[in-house]
Design a protein around this motif. Structure first.
Motif, short mmCIF file in Angstrom:
data_model
loop_
_atom_site.label_atom_id
_atom_site.label_comp_id
_atom_site.label_asym_id
_atom_site.label_seq_id
_atom_site.Cartn_x
_atom_site.Cartn_y
_atom_site.Cartn_z
N ILE A 222 0.83 -1.21 0.00
CA ILE A 222 0.00 0.00 0.00
C ILE A 222 0.87 1.25 0.00
O ILE A 222 0.59 2.23 -0.72
N LYS A 223 1.94 1.24 0.76
CA LYS A 223 2.85 2.38 0.79
C LYS A 223 3.48 2.61 -0.58
O LYS A 223 3.60 3.75 -1.04
N ALA A 224 3.84 1.51 -1.26
CA ALA A 224 4.42 1.64 -2.60
C ALA A 224 3.39 2.19 -3.59
O ALA A 224 3.74 3.01 -4.46
N LEU A 225 2.15 1.74 -3.50
CA LEU A 225 1.11 2.26 -4.38
C LEU A 225 0.86 3.75 -4.15
O LEU A 225 0.71 4.53 -5.11
N VAL A 226 0.79 4.16 -2.90
CA VAL A 226 0.57 5.58 -2.59
C VAL A 226 1.75 6.41 -3.09
O VAL A 226 1.56 7.49 -3.67
N THR A 227 2.94 5.93 -2.91
CA THR A 227 4.12 6.65 -3.38
C THR A 227 4.13 6.73 -4.91
O THR A 227 4.46 7.78 -5.48
N ALA A 228 3.76 5.63 -5.58
CA ALA A 228 3.74 5.63 -7.04
C ALA A 228 2.70 6.60 -7.58
O ALA A 228 2.93 7.30 -8.58
N VAL A 229 1.54 6.67 -6.93
CA VAL A 229 0.51 7.61 -7.38
C VAL A 229 0.94 9.05 -7.12
O VAL A 229 0.72 9.94 -7.95
N SER A 230 1.57 9.29 -6.00
CA SER A 230 1.99 10.66 -5.68
C SER A 230 3.11 11.15 -6.59
O SER A 230 3.25 12.36 -6.79
N VAL A 231 3.85 10.26 -7.19
CA VAL A 231 4.93 10.67 -8.10
C VAL A 231 4.35 11.16 -9.42
O VAL A 231 4.82 12.16 -9.98
N VAL A 232 3.34 10.49 -9.93
CA VAL A 232 2.80 10.85 -11.24
C VAL A 232 1.62 11.82 -11.15
O VAL A 232 1.16 12.33 -12.18
N ALA A 233 1.09 12.07 -9.98
CA ALA A 233 -0.05 12.98 -9.83
C ALA A 233 0.43 14.42 -9.88
O ALA A 233 1.58 14.72 -9.51
N PRO A 234 -0.44 15.31 -10.32
CA PRO A 234 -0.06 16.73 -10.31
C PRO A 234 0.18 17.23 -8.89
O PRO A 234 -0.40 16.70 -7.93
N GLU A 235 1.01 18.25 -8.77
CA GLU A 235 1.40 18.73 -7.44
C GLU A 235 0.21 19.26 -6.64
O GLU A 235 0.12 19.06 -5.44
N GLY A 236 -0.70 19.90 -7.28
CA GLY A 236 -1.87 20.43 -6.59
C GLY A 236 -2.76 19.32 -6.03
O GLY A 236 -3.32 19.45 -4.94
N LEU A 237 -2.86 18.22 -6.77
CA LEU A 237 -3.67 17.10 -6.29
C LEU A 237 -3.04 16.46 -5.05
O LEU A 237 -3.73 16.09 -4.11
N VAL A 238 -1.71 16.34 -5.07
CA VAL A 238 -1.02 15.76 -3.93
C VAL A 238 -1.18 16.64 -2.69
O VAL A 238 -1.43 16.15 -1.58
N GLN A 239 -1.06 17.96 -2.87
CA GLN A 239 -1.23 18.87 -1.74
C GLN A 239 -2.68 18.85 -1.23
O GLN A 239 -2.92 18.89 -0.03
N GLY A 240 -3.64 18.77 -2.14
CA GLY A 240 -5.05 18.71 -1.74
C GLY A 240 -5.36 17.40 -1.01
O GLY A 240 -6.11 17.38 -0.04
N ALA A 241 -4.80 16.31 -1.50
CA ALA A 241 -5.03 15.01 -0.85
C ALA A 241 -4.39 14.96 0.53
O ALA A 241 -4.90 14.31 1.45
N SER A 242 -3.27 15.67 0.69
CA SER A 242 -2.61 15.66 2.01
C SER A 242 -3.46 16.36 3.06
O SER A 242 -3.27 16.15 4.26
N LEU A 243 -4.39 17.21 2.64
CA LEU A 243 -5.29 17.87 3.59
C LEU A 243 -6.39 16.92 4.07
O LEU A 243 -6.94 17.09 5.15
#
Length: 123
Positions: free
Chosen positions: A65-86
């Motif tokens: 699961i950690k690898a999947l989350v890391t893989a998605v966060s690498v290819v996702a746009p920066e704004g989406l990653v920041q929004g998801a972190s909220l």
């Protein structure tokens, strides 16, 4: 043979019975202890194997699961990653892997209960 040695020989023969009886009882006691030790070590080994397997499963699920989350966060746009972190907490991977492991443990438990009930009924 002198008659005066007869009580000594009889007493010595009676005394020799006691060590033989003690040796016999000690042998039986030793065999009973060996049987229970073998039975208990088998049970303990099985339980340790189950605990090790469940721990390895939990670790593998967490790592996946950690690898999947890391893989998605690498290819996702920066704004989406920041929004998801909220919205998504930092320990989301641990929570999801714990839920999946709990479901796996419950499945194994219900399977063992079914197996024990089937064995008890002679199926």
């Amino acid at each position: 043979m002198p008659v005066f040695l007869l009580p000594i020989i009889t007493g010595a023969a009676n005394m020799m019975r006691l060590p033989a009886l003690i040796a016999f009882l000690a042998g039986i006691f030793g065999q009973v202890i060996a049987f229970f030790a073998k039975y208990m070590t088998t049970k303990v080994a099985m339980q340790l194997t189950i605990i090790t397997t469940i721990s390895a499963l939990t670790l593998a699920v967490f790592a996946a699961i950690k690898a999947l989350v890391t893989a998605v966060s690498v290819v996702a746009p920066e704004g989406l990653v920041q929004g998801a972190s909220l919205v998504i907490p930092d320990n989301a991977a641990i929570c999801v892997s714990s839920i999946i492991s709990a479901h796996a443990i419950r499945y194994v438990w219900s399977w063992k209960v079914y197996f024990i009930e089937s064995f008890a009924q002679g199926r």
